[in-house]
Each structure stands twice: as C-alpha cells, then as structure tokens.
Write an enzyme that holds these catalytic residues in place. Sequence first.
Site, short mmCIF file in Angstrom:
data_model
loop_
_atom_site.label_atom_id
_atom_site.label_comp_id
_atom_site.label_asym_id
_atom_site.label_seq_id
_atom_site.Cartn_x
_atom_site.Cartn_y
_atom_site.Cartn_z
N LYS A 1 -34.94 4.70 14.71
CA LYS A 1 -33.91 3.62 14.80
C LYS A 1 -32.54 3.21 14.13
O LYS A 1 -31.58 3.47 14.61
CB LYS A 1 -34.77 2.17 14.75
CG LYS A 1 -35.87 2.18 15.86
CD LYS A 1 -36.70 0.74 15.78
CE LYS A 1 -37.30 0.78 17.31
NZ LYS A 1 -38.63 1.00 17.01
N ASP B 1 -44.86 6.54 9.63
CA ASP B 1 -43.93 6.14 10.84
C ASP B 1 -42.98 5.24 10.07
O ASP B 1 -43.20 3.93 10.24
CB ASP B 1 -44.83 5.69 11.73
CG ASP B 1 -43.77 5.13 13.06
OD1 ASP B 1 -42.61 5.12 12.99
OD2 ASP B 1 -44.17 5.14 14.11
N PHE C 1 -48.07 0.62 16.25
CA PHE C 1 -47.04 1.17 17.50
C PHE C 1 -46.43 2.35 17.02
O PHE C 1 -45.36 2.56 16.21
CB PHE C 1 -46.00 -0.01 17.90
CG PHE C 1 -45.24 0.30 19.11
CD1 PHE C 1 -45.91 0.35 20.41
CD2 PHE C 1 -43.97 1.08 18.89
CE1 PHE C 1 -44.70 0.75 21.35
CE2 PHE C 1 -43.12 1.53 19.95
CZ PHE C 1 -43.72 1.43 21.25
C1 LIG Z 1 -39.57 1.62 17.97
C2 LIG Z 1 -40.61 2.40 17.16
C3 LIG Z 1 -41.21 3.73 17.72
C4 LIG Z 1 -40.69 4.32 19.02
O1 LIG Z 1 -39.41 4.83 19.01
P1 LIG Z 1 -38.78 5.03 20.41
O2 LIG Z 1 -37.30 5.51 20.06
O3 LIG Z 1 -38.57 3.83 21.27
O4 LIG Z 1 -39.28 6.12 20.95
C5 LIG Z 1 -42.37 4.28 17.23
N1 LIG Z 1 -42.73 3.70 15.89
C6 LIG Z 1 -42.17 2.66 15.46
C7 LIG Z 1 -42.64 2.17 14.30
C8 LIG Z 1 -41.19 2.03 16.14
O5 LIG Z 1 -40.88 0.75 15.55
#
Ligand SMILES: *Cc1c(COP(=O)(O)O)cnc(C)c1O
Length: 401
Positions: free
Chosen positions: A243, A214, A129
């Site tokens: 986050k 990521d 994701f």
């Molecule tokens: C939450 C998340 C995203 C997306 O972040 P947003 O701030 O919602 O755009 C991308 N990669 C990972 C691994 C995430 O947990």
Amino acid sequence: MSSAIVPVYARADVAFERGEGVWLTATTGERYLDFGAGIAVNALGHAHPHLVAALTEQAGKLWHTSNLFQIPEGERLARRLANATFADLVFFANSGAEANEAAVKMARKRHAVDGHPERYRILTFEGAFHGRTLAMIAAGGQAKYLDGFGPKVDGFDQIPVTDIGAVEAAIGPGTAAIMIEPIQGEGGVRTIPAPFLRGLRQLCDARGLLLIYDEVQTGVGRTGKLFAYEHSGAVPDIMSIAKGIGGGFPMGACLATADAARGLTVGVHGTTFGGNPLAMAVGNAVLDEVLAEGFIERVARLGAFARQRLAELKDRHPDVVEEVRGEGLMIGLRVKLSPADFAAAARRRHLLTIPAGDNVVRLMPPLIISEGEFAEGVRRLDQACADIEAASPLVRKGAFA
Ligand SMILES: *Cc1c(COP(=O)(O)O)cnc(C)c1O
C-alpha cells in the site's frame, strides 16, 4: 446507464477528479477531507510535488524493460529498504497479495532446499486479511471470501490470535512458517500485543520456523514507526509491504533475510511488471520523504494528538463511538452502528473514512496531514455523530450497544 465493470465493489456515489494533499475534489466540485487515503495507500497525500516530479520525469525516459535487464532504480530502492530494516534482500511485486504470495513461496522453498519439502504449512490467525488470490483467501481463512471458489488452497492452518499455547499446539512436522499482521487492518485495527509477537519469535527460533509479517497496511510509516514490527522488537524473517510504498502507484515488495530467501534462486519465482522503472522511481521518491529527518516522529506525534482528540469525541458521543484504537495514523473507531453506515454519515459531512471488520471504521489520513487538518476531520466526525444521533432515537438510547 449500467456499468460495464464487474460489480464486486459497493461504490459510493461520488467520483473524484483531482486531489491535493489531504483534500479531494469531486466531479461535482465539492471538496472532501480524505481520512482514508485510498485504504492507507496515499501516504504522502494527493499530487505530492515530489512524487509527481519523480513519476513524470521517469515517464518521459522509460516505462518498462522487464526483469530480463538491470533496473538501477530498483537496485537503489532495494538497497534503501534493506538498509532501513532487518532485511538483506527484496523481491518487487505489484500488489499486497502478490507480495504475500512471494513471502509464502519463499518460506516453503527455504524448507524444501533444506531437504524438508513436507514443511509447507503456514499458521495464520483468525481475523486476518492477506489479499484475494486463491492462496491468500485460504491464508485469511474467512468464509465470506472463500465461499464458492472451489477447494480451499491447502497449507494454511488458522488459529485464534493471542493464544500462544494454541500456536504451539498447532505447530507440526509440516509447519514452515507463521504469518501475521502486527496490527490487523481489514479485521478492525486490532493491535497484536507485543508479548504475543515476541512469543511467536521465540517459537519460530525454537522450532526452526520462519516468521512472516504482513505489513502491507501497517508499513511505511503508517503506525508512527517505519514498520510496525519496530514497536514490539520482534523482528520477522520475511515481510510483505505494498500500500504505502507506492504512494498510489501500484507496487508491492517482499523483504527478507538472506537466510530466509535462500531458496529463491534464478528462475524459481518472477513477475513481468514487478519492480518496473515507473514503480521504482515512485518508490524511491516515497522513501525520500518518509526517511527524511523527523517525518516518522511527526507521524507518531500526530497519532498521539489524534488519539486524544478522538477520545474526546468518544466522550461527547458515547452512544455512537465505543472505542478508539490503533497506532500512529492507523486508527480505528469502534462504532455502535454498521461501519458502512457510519462511513456514509461521515461522507455526507465530506469526510472520507474506511469501514473494516469488528464494527470498526478506519481513520488513515495521508501521513502528511497537519494538526489543523486532523482537527477539522474531528469536527466533521462530531457533525456525523450528531446526525446519527438525530436520525436514530435507538442509537441515542444506546439500544445498539
Ligand atoms: C490490502 C492488504 C492486502 C492485499 O493487498 P492488495 O494490494 O489488495 O492485493 C494484504 N494484506 C493486508 C494486511 C492488507 O491490508
């Protein structure tokens, strides 16, 4: 009355009006223990005094000037992030998806300025994701997020995770980078084995590819290291974070080596809001706490404590809890019912958790949680499991296994 908000969220019927530490108070006055932390965002819990002071002090001075001018707090935050990681340079954005967009653009541009514009493809992994922009739903590759949004953005090739042979076979003359979450979050707290990550690093070195992590969810202390890549020792060239770094203030960042960022010169990429003074003040305040002596070590110790308590929970409720997984305070419970139903049962016991893929419920409390507060959460999980067992004879007989 019906809501005027586009109904893309399945919201629980509860609204909160204040928070303190790991506790939230609903508009009804009821208190909830927060093991979700706004999806791993509130790293320092709610209304942390140092964050409140940093934000309110900045709010009284200056909110926004744009990236047409110097932003000293941003310079300071970038330098601190670089000093604490593999990175030389930082690009500030406003969200995880945007940080990932910057990462992908950076990788593509690096190959383009090296005379290889044809190298733009990114290898990504099943269960990934990376966010909800058009490019990031292509990167994540999940049909449920792509469906109905027109042609999938080109340039992302998905492969099964942990099969290094498949990765090698998927690398072609058009491949620019490999992008992976060291622990898949939305995918269900799936830890990518360290040998696999080291294999990716070797492949990238051998084939001239960039390795992108990521760490939007795993970063900023969540896994018991400042960044999850430290567990494997396989260091990326580019890393997105978001986050936790804002502690609840929206922000993201893309960190990179000077070499990986070579293509991003004046005018090539940008954002209006990214790195604004409010975000930078809060980001620095988050780092003040997370980089403080012993903070991360405490998260790692708490993670070990948590895993032990949860293993006992699993033994007490084998028909509900199937597996405990994760690292530090990024914990997944694989359950034998729908994770959304489990989260609802926990919520009835005033404990907030976060459903994920692979039948997993995530427990990601604020990193400042105490052992006693975690134990209280486990007590509520026990109650929720008992409620589930009482409500469903099928669950009790293990028929959902
Ligand atoms: C939450 C998340 C995203 C997306 O972040 P947003 O701030 O919602 O755009 C991308 N990669 C990972 C691994 C995430 O947990």
